[in-house]
Design a protein around this motif. Structure first.
Motif, PDB file in Angstrom:
ATOM      1  N   ILE A  39     -38.804 -30.548  -0.049  1.00 47.37           N
ATOM      2  CA  ILE A  39     -37.759 -29.375  -0.733  1.00 47.37           C
ATOM      3  C   ILE A  39     -36.547 -29.332   0.451  1.00 47.37           C
ATOM      4  N   ASP A  42     -36.513 -26.190   2.303  1.00 47.08           N
ATOM      5  CA  ASP A  42     -37.663 -25.923   3.327  1.00 47.08           C
ATOM      6  C   ASP A  42     -37.469 -26.930   4.364  1.00 47.08           C
ATOM      7  N   GLY A  72     -33.565 -30.907  -5.974  1.00 47.87           N
ATOM      8  CA  GLY A  72     -33.916 -30.054  -5.138  1.00 47.87           C
ATOM      9  C   GLY A  72     -34.709 -30.648  -3.859  1.00 47.87           C
ATOM     10  N   SER A 227     -48.293 -28.969  -7.667  1.00 46.46           N
ATOM     11  CA  SER A 227     -46.963 -28.829  -7.728  1.00 46.46           C
ATOM     12  C   SER A 227     -46.236 -30.044  -7.602  1.00 46.46           C
ATOM     13  N   SER A 231     -40.896 -31.509 -11.889  1.00 45.26           N
ATOM     14  CA  SER A 231     -39.159 -31.757 -11.512  1.00 45.26           C
ATOM     15  C   SER A 231     -39.478 -33.577 -11.764  1.00 45.26           C
ATOM     16  N   GLU A 252     -46.951 -23.543  -4.378  1.00 48.70           N
ATOM     17  CA  GLU A 252     -45.899 -24.519  -3.598  1.00 48.70           C
ATOM     18  C   GLU A 252     -44.762 -24.761  -4.929  1.00 48.70           C
ATOM     19  N   PRO A 254     -41.768 -24.462  -7.143  1.00 52.57           N
ATOM     20  CA  PRO A 254     -40.192 -23.987  -6.729  1.00 52.57           C
ATOM     21  C   PRO A 254     -40.319 -22.667  -7.944  1.00 52.57           C
ATOM     22  N   GLU A 255     -39.607 -21.513  -7.224  1.00 49.11           N
ATOM     23  CA  GLU A 255     -39.520 -20.624  -8.059  1.00 49.11           C
ATOM     24  C   GLU A 255     -38.665 -20.627  -9.219  1.00 49.11           C
ATOM     25  N   THR A 256     -37.554 -21.593  -9.247  1.00 54.32           N
ATOM     26  CA  THR A 256     -36.795 -21.867 -10.296  1.00 54.32           C
ATOM     27  C   THR A 256     -37.563 -22.504 -11.409  1.00 54.32           C
TER      28      THR A 256
END
Length: 271
Positions: A39, A42, A72, A227, A231, A252, A254-256
């Motif tokens: 990411i 990160d 991302g 995870s 995406s 892991e 992503p919050e989005t």
């Protein structure tokens, strides 16, 4: 003493920057190989450089064919729409996360219920966890799962069909027709790619059709995947995310992506 000119200083500085960038990019590739995804945010924090710098690193590595850019961050170069690793290869990836996902999935099952299991390494781990129950009906298109549970007291229904040796799964019209006559209380569905906007994907067209038949035959549909599958898109779309009732994945995510899943009124469990 020989005087160093300003152009020489700039050239030396640029060479040092280039060496530092290459070292950072090699470390990024090592992290990608270990984690399955990186990411931008990160990486920026880890290396102490701007996100713009990290994006340039990822773009440069993509141009060299060493990774694939994603929203991302980046994924391994092999994560193309047609990439279809074998079951044995998948078993070596994210094993700890799959065990945690399986443990959470088993908690959704009650004794005496009918459980449908898609093929895959995460669903195979769930199958092992189901051994604690005394009475279940298992419907699956995975011959390895049927074989693994063959020494239990469970009622095992194997869909039949044409064998996909890469995944030990049964696909094709026979499998689809059998599933039309079935009903399960809960389906645990493994996916190769999960894009919140576009849906759930697998690299095989026949597998996608069987997966859709499984969804239609089940009261509750639970996607189980780590995870690194998010995406991403693959060749064959299985169904929209709205067809799910529950998603179980690791922390892991992503919050989005987590917010987008919850916004669809899909329950989300992070383990």
């Amino acid at each position: 003493m020989k005087q160093v000119t300003q152009p020489q200083r700039r050239a030396a500085s640029a060479e040092v920057d280039s060496l530092m960038a290459e070292e950072r990019r090699q470390q990024i590739l090592a992290m990608l190989q270990a984690e399955g995804r990186v990411i931008v945010g990160d990486l920026s924090q880890h290396f102490g450089v701007s996100q713009i710098t990290i994006r340039k690193d990822l773009d440069a590595l993509q141009e060299r064919g060493l990774l694939q850019r994603s929203h991302g961050g980046a994924l391994p170069a092999s994560s193309s729409a047609l990439f279809d690793p074998s079951l044995q290869e998948k078993q070596e990836q994210r094993a700890a996360e799959k065990q945690r996902i399986a443990a959470a999935a088993v908690k959704l099952v009650t004794d005496g219920s009918c459980v449908m299991l898609d093929s895959g390494t995460t669903t195979a781990a769930i199958a092992q966890g189901l051994r604690r129950f005394s009475s279940l009906t298992i419907i699956t298109n995975a011959i390895n799962i049927a074989a693994d549970l063959g020494n239990t007291n469970f009622e095992i229904i194997l869909t039949g069909g044409t064998l996909r040796r890469n995944s030990f799964s049964m696909v094709g019209p026979i499998a689809e027709d059998v599933l039309k006559e079935m009903h399960a209380d809960i389906l645990f569905l493994g996916v190769d790619a999960f894009d919140v906007e576009s849906g759930l994907f697998t690299p095989n067209l026949l597998e996608a059709r069987v997966n859709r038949a499984m969804i239609a035959a089940s009261t509750r549909v639970v996607a189980v995947c780590d995870s690194t599958k998010f995406s991403r898109r693959s060749l064959s779309r299985i169904a929209p995310v709205s067809s799910l009732h529950h998603v179980i994945t690791d922390r892991e995510l992503p919050e989005t992506a987590a917010e987008s899943i919850r916004a669809l009124n899909v329950e989300l469990t992070l383990v």
